[in-house]
Design a protein around this motif. Structure first.
Motif, PDB file in Angstrom:
ATOM      1  N   MET A 170      -1.976  -7.765   2.041  1.00 44.85           N
ATOM      2  CA  MET A 170      -2.294  -6.330   2.055  1.00 44.85           C
ATOM      3  C   MET A 170      -1.001  -5.514   2.045  1.00 44.85           C
ATOM      4  SD  MET A 170      -4.694  -4.196   4.710  1.00 44.85           S
ATOM      5  CE  MET A 170      -6.103  -5.217   4.320  1.00 44.85           C
ATOM      6  N   ASP A 171      -0.913  -4.560   1.140  1.00 43.78           N
ATOM      7  CA  ASP A 171       0.299  -3.759   0.954  1.00 43.78           C
ATOM      8  C   ASP A 171       0.248  -2.518   1.862  1.00 43.78           C
ATOM      9  OD1 ASP A 171       2.388  -2.150   0.039  1.00 43.78           O
ATOM     10  OD2 ASP A 171       2.261  -2.995  -1.982  1.00 43.78           O
ATOM     11  N   ILE A 172       1.121  -2.490   2.867  1.00 43.25           N
ATOM     12  CA  ILE A 172       1.140  -1.379   3.827  1.00 43.25           C
ATOM     13  C   ILE A 172       1.538  -0.073   3.131  1.00 43.25           C
ATOM     14  CG2 ILE A 172       2.140  -0.496   5.961  1.00 43.25           C
ATOM     15  CD1 ILE A 172       0.294  -2.887   6.319  1.00 43.25           C
ATOM     16  N   ASP A 173       2.476  -0.146   2.192  1.00 43.82           N
ATOM     17  CA  ASP A 173       2.914   1.068   1.484  1.00 43.82           C
ATOM     18  C   ASP A 173       1.762   1.684   0.685  1.00 43.82           C
ATOM     19  OD1 ASP A 173       5.493   0.898   2.450  1.00 43.82           O
ATOM     20  OD2 ASP A 173       6.164  -0.393   0.806  1.00 43.82           O
ATOM     21  N   ILE A 174       0.935   0.830   0.097  1.00 46.02           N
ATOM     22  CA  ILE A 174      -0.240   1.315  -0.642  1.00 46.02           C
ATOM     23  C   ILE A 174      -1.205   2.003   0.316  1.00 46.02           C
ATOM     24  CG2 ILE A 174      -2.304   0.592  -1.895  1.00 46.02           C
ATOM     25  CD1 ILE A 174       0.122   0.603  -3.645  1.00 46.02           C
ATOM     26  N   LEU A 175      -1.413   1.396   1.469  1.00 49.73           N
ATOM     27  CA  LEU A 175      -2.301   2.006   2.465  1.00 49.73           C
ATOM     28  C   LEU A 175      -1.816   3.398   2.848  1.00 49.73           C
ATOM     29  CD1 LEU A 175      -3.024  -0.987   4.881  1.00 49.73           C
ATOM     30  CD2 LEU A 175      -4.545  -0.027   3.154  1.00 49.73           C
ATOM     31  N   LYS A 176      -0.521   3.520   3.106  1.00 50.48           N
ATOM     32  CA  LYS A 176       0.045   4.809   3.503  1.00 50.48           C
ATOM     33  C   LYS A 176      -0.116   5.855   2.406  1.00 50.48           C
ATOM     34  CE  LYS A 176       3.537   2.954   6.688  1.00 50.48           C
ATOM     35  NZ  LYS A 176       5.000   2.803   6.932  1.00 50.48           N
ATOM     36  N   SER A 177       0.049   5.438   1.168  1.00 53.20           N
ATOM     37  CA  SER A 177      -0.045   6.393   0.055  1.00 53.20           C
ATOM     38  C   SER A 177      -1.482   6.842  -0.202  1.00 53.20           C
ATOM     39  CB  SER A 177       0.545   5.777  -1.213  1.00 53.20           C
ATOM     40  OG  SER A 177      -0.230   4.664  -1.647  1.00 53.20           O
ATOM     41  N   TYR A 178      -2.463   5.991   0.167  1.00 49.73           N
ATOM     42  CA  TYR A 178      -3.867   6.328  -0.084  1.00 49.73           C
ATOM     43  C   TYR A 178      -4.499   7.134   1.046  1.00 49.73           C
ATOM     44  CZ  TYR A 178      -4.090   3.029  -4.018  1.00 49.73           C
ATOM     45  OH  TYR A 178      -3.897   2.384  -5.213  1.00 49.73           O
ATOM     46  N   ILE A 179      -3.909   7.085   2.235  1.00 50.05           N
ATOM     47  CA  ILE A 179      -4.515   7.743   3.399  1.00 50.05           C
ATOM     48  C   ILE A 179      -4.802   9.230   3.163  1.00 50.05           C
ATOM     49  CG2 ILE A 179      -4.003   8.525   5.762  1.00 50.05           C
ATOM     50  CD1 ILE A 179      -2.928   5.755   6.360  1.00 50.05           C
ATOM     51  N   PRO A 180      -3.885  10.017   2.578  1.00 48.00           N
ATOM     52  CA  PRO A 180      -4.205  11.440   2.347  1.00 48.00           C
ATOM     53  C   PRO A 180      -5.439  11.646   1.471  1.00 48.00           C
ATOM     54  CG  PRO A 180      -1.856  11.063   2.115  1.00 48.00           C
ATOM     55  CD  PRO A 180      -2.489   9.710   2.215  1.00 48.00           C
ATOM     56  N   LEU A 181      -5.633  10.769   0.481  1.00 42.71           N
ATOM     57  CA  LEU A 181      -6.808  10.881  -0.385  1.00 42.71           C
ATOM     58  C   LEU A 181      -8.083  10.603   0.403  1.00 42.71           C
ATOM     59  CD1 LEU A 181      -5.445   9.018  -3.551  1.00 42.71           C
ATOM     60  CD2 LEU A 181      -5.649  11.484  -3.213  1.00 42.71           C
ATOM     61  N   TYR A 182      -8.036   9.601   1.252  1.00 42.62           N
ATOM     62  CA  TYR A 182      -9.197   9.270   2.078  1.00 42.62           C
ATOM     63  C   TYR A 182      -9.456  10.362   3.115  1.00 42.62           C
ATOM     64  CZ  TYR A 182     -10.000   4.555   0.312  1.00 42.62           C
ATOM     65  OH  TYR A 182     -10.332   3.474  -0.470  1.00 42.62           O
ATOM     66  N   LYS A 183      -8.400  10.978   3.615  1.00 45.77           N
ATOM     67  CA  LYS A 183      -8.570  12.049   4.599  1.00 45.77           C
ATOM     68  C   LYS A 183      -9.301  13.228   3.972  1.00 45.77           C
ATOM     69  CE  LYS A 183      -5.033  14.505   5.823  1.00 45.77           C
ATOM     70  NZ  LYS A 183      -3.739  14.927   6.439  1.00 45.77           N
ATOM     71  N   ASP A 184      -8.912  13.613   2.763  1.00 44.83           N
ATOM     72  CA  ASP A 184      -9.612  14.702   2.064  1.00 44.83           C
ATOM     73  C   ASP A 184     -11.065  14.338   1.804  1.00 44.83           C
ATOM     74  OD1 ASP A 184      -7.263  16.152   2.041  1.00 44.83           O
ATOM     75  OD2 ASP A 184      -6.709  15.554  -0.003  1.00 44.83           O
ATOM     76  N   ALA A 185     -11.290  13.078   1.412  1.00 43.97           N
ATOM     77  CA  ALA A 185     -12.658  12.628   1.150  1.00 43.97           C
ATOM     78  C   ALA A 185     -13.483  12.624   2.432  1.00 43.97           C
ATOM     79  CB  ALA A 185     -12.629  11.226   0.543  1.00 43.97           C
ATOM     80  N   LEU A 186     -12.849  12.277   3.553  1.00 41.65           N
ATOM     81  CA  LEU A 186     -13.546  12.281   4.839  1.00 41.65           C
ATOM     82  C   LEU A 186     -13.998  13.686   5.209  1.00 41.65           C
ATOM     83  CD1 LEU A 186     -14.388  10.853   7.504  1.00 41.65           C
ATOM     84  CD2 LEU A 186     -12.104  11.386   8.369  1.00 41.65           C
ATOM     85  N   PHE A 187     -13.132  14.666   5.033  1.00 42.19           N
ATOM     86  CA  PHE A 187     -13.486  16.047   5.363  1.00 42.19           C
ATOM     87  C   PHE A 187     -14.663  16.524   4.515  1.00 42.19           C
ATOM     88  CE2 PHE A 187      -8.867  16.850   6.793  1.00 42.19           C
ATOM     89  CZ  PHE A 187      -9.189  16.455   8.086  1.00 42.19           C
TER      90      PHE A 187
END
Length: 219
Positions: free
Chosen positions: A1-18
């Motif tokens: 699992m790529d930690i850097d990929i996770l970090k880069s995707y978190i903002p997209l998931y945060k917007d989707a969560l809202f």
């Protein structure tokens, strides 16, 4: 699992969560309003409206949310009724949830002994006052477990919003998997963000249910 990929995707998931929570809670609020209105109609056995409410319950409890969303979003424009995807999500979730909320609240109303209504009426209260001040508060208290279960169920049902092009959590995960093929990372974040959305509701619901139960029956 790529930690850097996770970090880069978190903002997209945060917007989707809202967005998911915004539509989900608006739909839940609508479902509660419909639930209270429908349960009152069934409780008082209002002619015509009782039959309409019964038909509504049967239709929306026995058809998938996906089918309902497709009908609202794709079929209604054919007759000149056009609404946005967000409004479609709120309306679809609210109508589905309303059918379940009606049955949950109705069962709470029916659990209240008839003698309480008779006692309130004998004290000079009207039927409306008896319902609002005596019967309904107790019915809501009895219905708390079912209502909380419905809330969690409706929040999970938001996962089908991606089918009408809403950038919710599921849409974001599928979109990122399709573009970058980072399946493990995307699904991991999907699980994490659904837990972020649902776990607080589940924990808070358990606390509220326990307090309501102790308030009625003691420790």
């Amino acid at each position: 699992m790529d930690i850097d990929i996770l970090k880069s995707y978190i903002p997209l998931y945060k917007d989707a969560l809202f967005l998911t929570m915004k539509i989900g809670w608006q739909g839940i609020l609508l479902s509660l309003v419909l639930g209270l209105a429908g349960a009152a109609i069934l409780h008082f056995r209002i002619p015509v409206l009782k039959a309409i409410t019964g038909i509504y319950i049967e239709i929306f409890r026995n058809t998938p949310l996906l089918v309902q969303l497709f009908f609202i979003y794709f079929a209604l424009p054919k007759v000149g009724i056009r609404i946005t995807a967000e409004t479609c999500g709120v309306l679809g979730l609210g109508l589905l949830g309303g059918a379940y909320m009606i049955e949950t609240i109705r069962s709470g109303l029916e659990s209240i002994p008839v003698i309480q209504t008779e006692s309130a009426l004998s004290l000079g209260m009207t039927k409306e006052q008896t319902f609002i001040h005596v019967i309904l508060p107790q019915a809501i208290s009895m219905s708390v477990p079912g209502l909380l279960a419905n809330v969690i169920f409706l929040l999970k049902e938001t996962s089908v919003f991606s089918t009408i092009s809403l950038m919710d959590l599921m849409f974001t995960a599928k979109d990122l998997i399709g573009m970058y093929a980072k399946t493990i990372e995307c699904l991991f974040l999907l699980v994490v963000f659904y837990l972020i959305m649902l776990l607080p509701v589940s924990i808070l619901g358990s606390i509220v249910e326990r307090r309501m139960r102790y308030g009625q029956f003691g420790d």
